[in-house]
Design an enzyme around this catalytic site. Sequence first.
Site, PDB file in Angstrom:
ATOM      1  N   HIS A  19       0.211   5.481   5.412  1.00  0.00           N
ATOM      2  CA  HIS A  19      -1.104   4.786   4.828  1.00  0.00           C
ATOM      3  C   HIS A  19      -2.186   6.206   4.749  1.00  0.00           C
ATOM      4  O   HIS A  19      -3.018   6.241   5.638  1.00  0.00           O
ATOM      5  CB  HIS A  19      -1.643   3.520   5.752  1.00  0.00           C
ATOM      6  CG  HIS A  19      -2.605   3.059   4.917  1.00  0.00           C
ATOM      7  ND1 HIS A  19      -2.988   1.941   5.592  1.00  0.00           N
ATOM      8  CD2 HIS A  19      -3.703   3.401   4.079  1.00  0.00           C
ATOM      9  CE1 HIS A  19      -3.962   1.260   4.618  1.00  0.00           C
ATOM     10  NE2 HIS A  19      -4.440   2.413   3.947  1.00  0.00           N
ATOM     11  N   HIS A  21      -4.632   7.723   1.517  1.00  0.00           N
ATOM     12  CA  HIS A  21      -5.015   7.967  -0.165  1.00  0.00           C
ATOM     13  C   HIS A  21      -5.026   9.246  -0.393  1.00  0.00           C
ATOM     14  O   HIS A  21      -5.904  10.166   0.257  1.00  0.00           O
ATOM     15  CB  HIS A  21      -6.049   7.012  -0.291  1.00  0.00           C
ATOM     16  CG  HIS A  21      -5.874   5.474   0.009  1.00  0.00           C
ATOM     17  ND1 HIS A  21      -5.655   4.657  -0.829  1.00  0.00           N
ATOM     18  CD2 HIS A  21      -6.207   5.149   1.112  1.00  0.00           C
ATOM     19  CE1 HIS A  21      -5.683   3.561  -0.337  1.00  0.00           C
ATOM     20  NE2 HIS A  21      -5.675   3.645   0.849  1.00  0.00           N
ATOM     21  N   HIS A 208      -2.568  -3.707   0.698  1.00  0.00           N
ATOM     22  CA  HIS A 208      -3.757  -3.665   1.489  1.00  0.00           C
ATOM     23  C   HIS A 208      -4.211  -5.090   1.774  1.00  0.00           C
ATOM     24  O   HIS A 208      -4.726  -5.986   0.726  1.00  0.00           O
ATOM     25  CB  HIS A 208      -4.978  -3.122   1.055  1.00  0.00           C
ATOM     26  CG  HIS A 208      -5.123  -1.525   1.282  1.00  0.00           C
ATOM     27  ND1 HIS A 208      -3.964  -0.677   0.542  1.00  0.00           N
ATOM     28  CD2 HIS A 208      -5.740  -0.634   1.743  1.00  0.00           C
ATOM     29  CE1 HIS A 208      -4.144   0.636   0.976  1.00  0.00           C
ATOM     30  NE2 HIS A 208      -5.361   0.739   1.707  1.00  0.00           N
ATOM     31  N   GLU A 211      -7.780  -6.560   6.196  1.00  0.00           N
ATOM     32  CA  GLU A 211      -8.495  -5.401   6.726  1.00  0.00           C
ATOM     33  C   GLU A 211      -9.889  -6.048   7.095  1.00  0.00           C
ATOM     34  O   GLU A 211     -10.416  -6.012   7.792  1.00  0.00           O
ATOM     35  CB  GLU A 211      -8.550  -4.196   5.536  1.00  0.00           C
ATOM     36  CG  GLU A 211      -9.665  -3.146   6.081  1.00  0.00           C
ATOM     37  CD  GLU A 211      -9.776  -2.108   4.733  1.00  0.00           C
ATOM     38  OE1 GLU A 211      -9.197  -2.425   3.612  1.00  0.00           O
ATOM     39  OE2 GLU A 211     -10.268  -0.936   5.132  1.00  0.00           O
ATOM     40  N   ASP A 289      -8.105   7.397   4.774  1.00  0.00           N
ATOM     41  CA  ASP A 289      -9.100   8.400   4.139  1.00  0.00           C
ATOM     42  C   ASP A 289      -9.683   9.507   5.098  1.00  0.00           C
ATOM     43  O   ASP A 289     -10.890   9.262   5.169  1.00  0.00           O
ATOM     44  CB  ASP A 289      -9.914   7.521   3.402  1.00  0.00           C
ATOM     45  CG  ASP A 289      -9.351   6.522   2.392  1.00  0.00           C
ATOM     46  OD1 ASP A 289      -9.144   6.837   1.319  1.00  0.00           O
ATOM     47  OD2 ASP A 289      -9.846   5.422   2.776  1.00  0.00           O
TER      48      ASP A 289
END
Length: 350
Positions: A19, A21, A208, A211, A289
């Site tokens: 996971h 990006h 996703h 979250e 990220d």
Amino acid sequence: MCQSDIHDFLQGLPKCEHHVHLEGCLTPDLIFELAEKNNVQLPNSPAYESVEALHDRYGHFSNLDDFLSFYFTGMSVLHHESDFADLAWSYFQKAHADGVHHAEVFFDPQVHRDRDIPYETIVAGFVAGCHRAEKELGLTTRLILCFVRHLPLDSAARVYDEALASKHFEDDVLHGLGWSSTEVGPPKDMFRTLYSSASARGIPLTAHAGEEGDASYISTALELGARRIDHGIRLVEDPALMERVAKEGVLLTVCPISNLQLRCVDDIAKVPIRKFLDAGVCFSINSDDPAYFGGYILDNYCAVQDAFSLSVGEWRVIAENSVRASWIGEERKTELLRRIDEYVQKYVVV
Ligand code: ADE
Ligand code: ZN
């Protein structure tokens, strides 16, 4: 670096990342550098006054959508195939240094297509980065195309058609589909038709979910064919669903520092790592990220260790589950499991 005396163990432990990006690996330095090179006007706001101001602003996200506005602005500096390739390569080098042996990475083509960057430019650049990582670092990679939930469904359908027309799923260029971006707001099942088509073609699916949104976002994703859930921390709110996820071996790709930075939790200790371990839920630990949240994968491992003081045996389970749930062939899985076994044996003896 964590407080723990097993920091060195965590550093060298063979890892899989599921996971991250690629656009989330754009650091403020690189944003400013590429903006200048590609003649991109960054917003005229205090956050973009300097690299340092942007760094500082990243420390104060109020929620997922606040972060996403910076994330989508940041990626507007990517124009050329080489920009995409260099970005991917910069991530793989950092991942390799953190002990990653296999990485499954997301990218958001719709957002680039919206700015008229050709689909081929985006994919060719990211694929070049992946091939370089395989060749120069021995790191295996998988590239996952993510649909985004804040743009109209038509734009997702367009990139899906481009991927199919390019035969990228058949030709081992793309290895799966995911969805991401704004969770609460758009219809939970907005990608029903696309996921149904992809399922029928045997394309691996992830999503996703759970979250910011509650556990019903997870059950919807599973209903639509996702066999993996990205984040999924709110699964604990639905014990029956948690039991099913454990029984079916669905992998959760958990991102602890992201959850803290986006205020999904107010302390890493509130990420349900212990509850997932106790319930037999499979999960991996990931960075999401890293350039925006101030931590790559090892920082996430360390943050978990500081909060939960896991044993070597528990880390071994996490590492092995990460391998078993990866979208790779049996031969590569056996190889990575052997590396973990050798590594743990050596550590225990020392
Ligand atoms: N896109 C990039 N990071 C994301 C996250 N944490 N949640 C949803 N979409 C994202
Ligand atoms: Zn994510």
